[in-house]
Design a protein around this motif. Structure first.
Motif, PDB file in Angstrom:
ATOM      1  N   SER A   1      14.358   5.134  24.986  1.00 35.07           N
ATOM      2  CA  SER A   1      14.565   4.531  26.149  1.00 35.07           C
ATOM      3  C   SER A   1      14.282   5.724  27.406  1.00 35.07           C
ATOM      4  O   SER A   1      14.878   6.927  27.134  1.00 35.07           O
ATOM      5  CB  SER A   1      16.134   4.289  26.606  1.00 35.07           C
TER       6      SER A   1
ATOM      7  N   THR B   1      14.552   5.757  30.534  1.00 33.45           N
ATOM      8  CA  THR B   1      15.911   6.071  31.299  1.00 33.45           C
ATOM      9  C   THR B   1      17.043   6.905  30.908  1.00 33.45           C
ATOM     10  O   THR B   1      17.380   7.899  31.325  1.00 33.45           O
ATOM     11  CB  THR B   1      16.691   4.582  31.426  1.00 33.45           C
ATOM     12  N   VAL B   2      17.424   6.745  29.498  1.00 29.75           N
ATOM     13  CA  VAL B   2      18.279   7.663  28.976  1.00 29.75           C
ATOM     14  C   VAL B   2      17.639   9.074  28.872  1.00 29.75           C
ATOM     15  O   VAL B   2      18.567  10.058  29.190  1.00 29.75           O
ATOM     16  CB  VAL B   2      18.733   7.444  27.596  1.00 29.75           C
TER      17      VAL B   2
ATOM     18  N   ASN C   1      21.628  -2.764  26.274  1.00 28.82           N
ATOM     19  CA  ASN C   1      21.612  -1.605  27.165  1.00 28.82           C
ATOM     20  C   ASN C   1      22.663  -1.742  28.302  1.00 28.82           C
ATOM     21  O   ASN C   1      23.202  -0.666  28.646  1.00 28.82           O
ATOM     22  CB  ASN C   1      20.116  -1.348  27.765  1.00 28.82           C
TER      23      ASN C   1
ATOM     24  N   ASN D   1      26.159  -0.493  27.007  1.00 30.64           N
ATOM     25  CA  ASN D   1      26.271   0.889  26.718  1.00 30.64           C
ATOM     26  C   ASN D   1      26.272   1.681  28.179  1.00 30.64           C
ATOM     27  O   ASN D   1      27.105   2.672  28.164  1.00 30.64           O
ATOM     28  CB  ASN D   1      25.228   1.205  25.752  1.00 30.64           C
ATOM     29  N   TRP D   2      25.335   1.368  28.939  1.00 32.09           N
ATOM     30  CA  TRP D   2      25.344   1.992  30.218  1.00 32.09           C
ATOM     31  C   TRP D   2      26.418   1.606  31.064  1.00 32.09           C
ATOM     32  O   TRP D   2      27.093   2.684  31.751  1.00 32.09           O
ATOM     33  CB  TRP D   2      24.280   1.510  30.924  1.00 32.09           C
TER      34      TRP D   2
ATOM     35  N   VAL E   1      29.064   4.548  32.409  1.00 29.56           N
ATOM     36  CA  VAL E   1      29.448   4.784  33.742  1.00 29.56           C
ATOM     37  C   VAL E   1      30.774   4.557  34.113  1.00 29.56           C
ATOM     38  O   VAL E   1      31.317   5.046  35.056  1.00 29.56           O
ATOM     39  CB  VAL E   1      28.284   3.772  34.814  1.00 29.56           C
TER      40      VAL E   1
END
Lengths: 288, 199
Positions: free
Chosen positions: A14, A16-17, A163, A166-167, A171
């Motif tokens: 990912s 993003t990660v 995803n 998990n995000w 957050v």
């Protein structure tokens, strides 16, 4: 050694990660260097807490650990214990906002991010989410929501939902634990009072105990998706579920106790500060 | 293109969530509706009957049932395949528009000959497929399933941990349904009939 390295490679890469973790790490280092130049060095333990939290979050999201988390219920519960409790708590314990802010290019910070952060809509959303009771309900609500068996099935089958789950955990963990360990004075910054913080920790602990116990003591397979998609080694569904339930029940609830100890320490410190002031006043009175 | 695909996946995923919130059976399906939340059928494997390489395109126009198992499987695989065969019998002549792809996750023991004979026992629509570990890995990962091997006993026999889901794809290769071992053959036959009628 090679199998170790293979394990550390992303299971589902990912960007993003990767960018979020590298970006946060780089900002922190740059900010710490700048603050040191300005004669305001950042304590080493803060850096250690920040990078420990960041590394833990990266490890459970971007290594073959994630493969196991997709296919074994208890590994998934441990992943969420790290994403929702341990990693965010370590990150916010470092009170990294000043350091990260100092790490940003000044123009970007002053012209774009600061106005954006203090704009009415962003403030309104943040203030609402950070009302103590809303934040507590959201913290527990997310755990319950993704553990509804039908929802859990879709989350494990669909990549975008997985995803999002998990995000969302990470957050929300940052938001919640920041409210708990924010060291800024209660009166000056409108942060929740110490009693409120302890009440919040209790409020989120009890439903986690109830849910964890329900899962651990259940005698039928609640989360059929793991059987439907197969487990990476032969483990009985009920054993898997019991361990997963225990992780949701005990260590997750213990995190409230840890949070409570941190709040007590902040409270004592705030009291000691006030005590010194009062002591000073008394001495002056006596001296007069 | 990729962005549009991503957006479509999001829309499908979120609507699946909403559906799960109400009831997955709202649209009249009797097995679990997973339309759009997984990618379309794609694979390259070896057909145990012909020995030739086959891919998803070869099955366009058929409703495809994808199932992972192994021929030494003591209970789950034969029961599931028997249930699938029962559902196909209920469909009668319409079963000719259906293919059951039985993908072996134990290629070390499931030679082409063994797999061919095993698959044929459940009906002419059942096809045994084999692949090397790379091909198998790609396919199982695409459908978020996995498998693993237990420790071999004194006779060299070992348990294989594998998925029990049957993924159902429509005639265009789009993912539509997930059938569980607990679903009744009559319910699966009902849903397959609808997919065949869609064309």
């Amino acid at each position: 050694m090679t199998s170790m390295l293979a394990f550390l490679a992303p299971w589902e890469f990912s960007p993003t990660v990767l960018l979020a973790c590298l970006g946060a790490g780089a900002l922190y280092l740059r900010g710490a260097a700048r603050l040191r130049r300005d004669g305001r060095p950042v304590g080493a333990w803060r850096g250690i807490a920040f990078f420990a939290g960041l590394t833990l979050a990266y490890l459970v999201l971007q290594t073959h650990y994630d493969y196991l988390a997709q296919h074994v219920f208890w590994v998934h519960r441990l992943q969420h214990l790290i994403l929702h409790h341990l990693a965010p708590l370590l990150i916010v314990l470092a009170t990294p906002h000043e350091v990260l802010g100092a790490g940003l290019p000044e123009r970007l910070r002053e012209r774009v991010l600061r106005p954006l952060w203090f704009s009415a809509p962003v403030r309104a959303v943040y203030r609402t989410l950070q009302q103590p009771w809303i934040a507590s309900a959201l913290f527990v609500g997310l755990i319950y929501f993704w553990l509804i068996p039908d929802i859990h099935l879709y989350a494990m089958l669909s990549v975008p939902l997985y995803n999002l789950m998990n995000w969302g955990m990470l957050v929300d963990g940052l938001l919640f634990w920041w409210l708990i360990v924010d060291p800024r004075p209660v009166a000056a910054y409108g942060t929740p009072g110490h009693v409120t913080r302890i009440a919040m920790l209790w409020l989120v602990m009890l439903p986690q105990i109830a849910l964890g116990a329900y899962i651990a003591l259940s005698t039928h397979d609640l989360y059929t998706v793991y059987g439907l998609c197969g487990r990476p080694w032969p483990i009985s569904p009920l054993t898997d579920q019991q361990i997963g339930g225990l992780i949701t029940w005990i260590p997750a609830a213990m995190m409230s106790v840890v949070g409570g100890l941190i709040v007590l320490r902040l409270w004592v410190r705030a009291g000691a500060g006030a005590g010194r002031r009062w002591g000073g006043v008394r001495r002056e009175v006596c001296g007069a | 293109m990729a962005a549009a695909g991503g957006r479509a996946a999001w829309v499908a995923a979120l609507s699946a969530l909403l559906l799960a919130g109400c009831s997955a059976r709202d649209r009249g399906w009797r097995t679990t509706d997973i339309s759009g939340i997984m990618p379309p059928l794609k694979f390259t494997l070896t057909d145990s009957k012909t020995g030739g390489v086959v891919n998803a395109h070869d099955f366009r126009g058929k409703v495809v049932l994808l199932y992972f198992g192994y021929t030494h499987c003591p209970d789950v695989c034969p029961t599931t395949l028997a249930d699938l065969a029962a559902a196909l019998r209920e469909l009668g002549a319409r079963a000719r528009d259906v293919r059951v792809l039985f993908v072996s996750v134990d290629p070390a023991r499931d030679s082409a000959a063994v797999l061919k004979e095993y698959a044929a026992a459940f009906g002419p629509e059942v096809i045994g497929l084999r692949g090397d570990s790379e091909e198998l890995h790609r396919l199982t990962r695409r459908y978020r399933v996995t498998y693993g091997y237990g420790r071999p006993d004194a006779h060299g026999d070992y348990e294989v941990s594998h998925s029990s889901a049957v993924y159902v794809f429509d005639t265009r290769g789009e993912v539509r349904l997930l059938a569980r071992p607990t679903d009744r053959p009559a319910d699966l036959a009902h849903d397959l009939g609808r997919l065949i009628a869609e064309g």
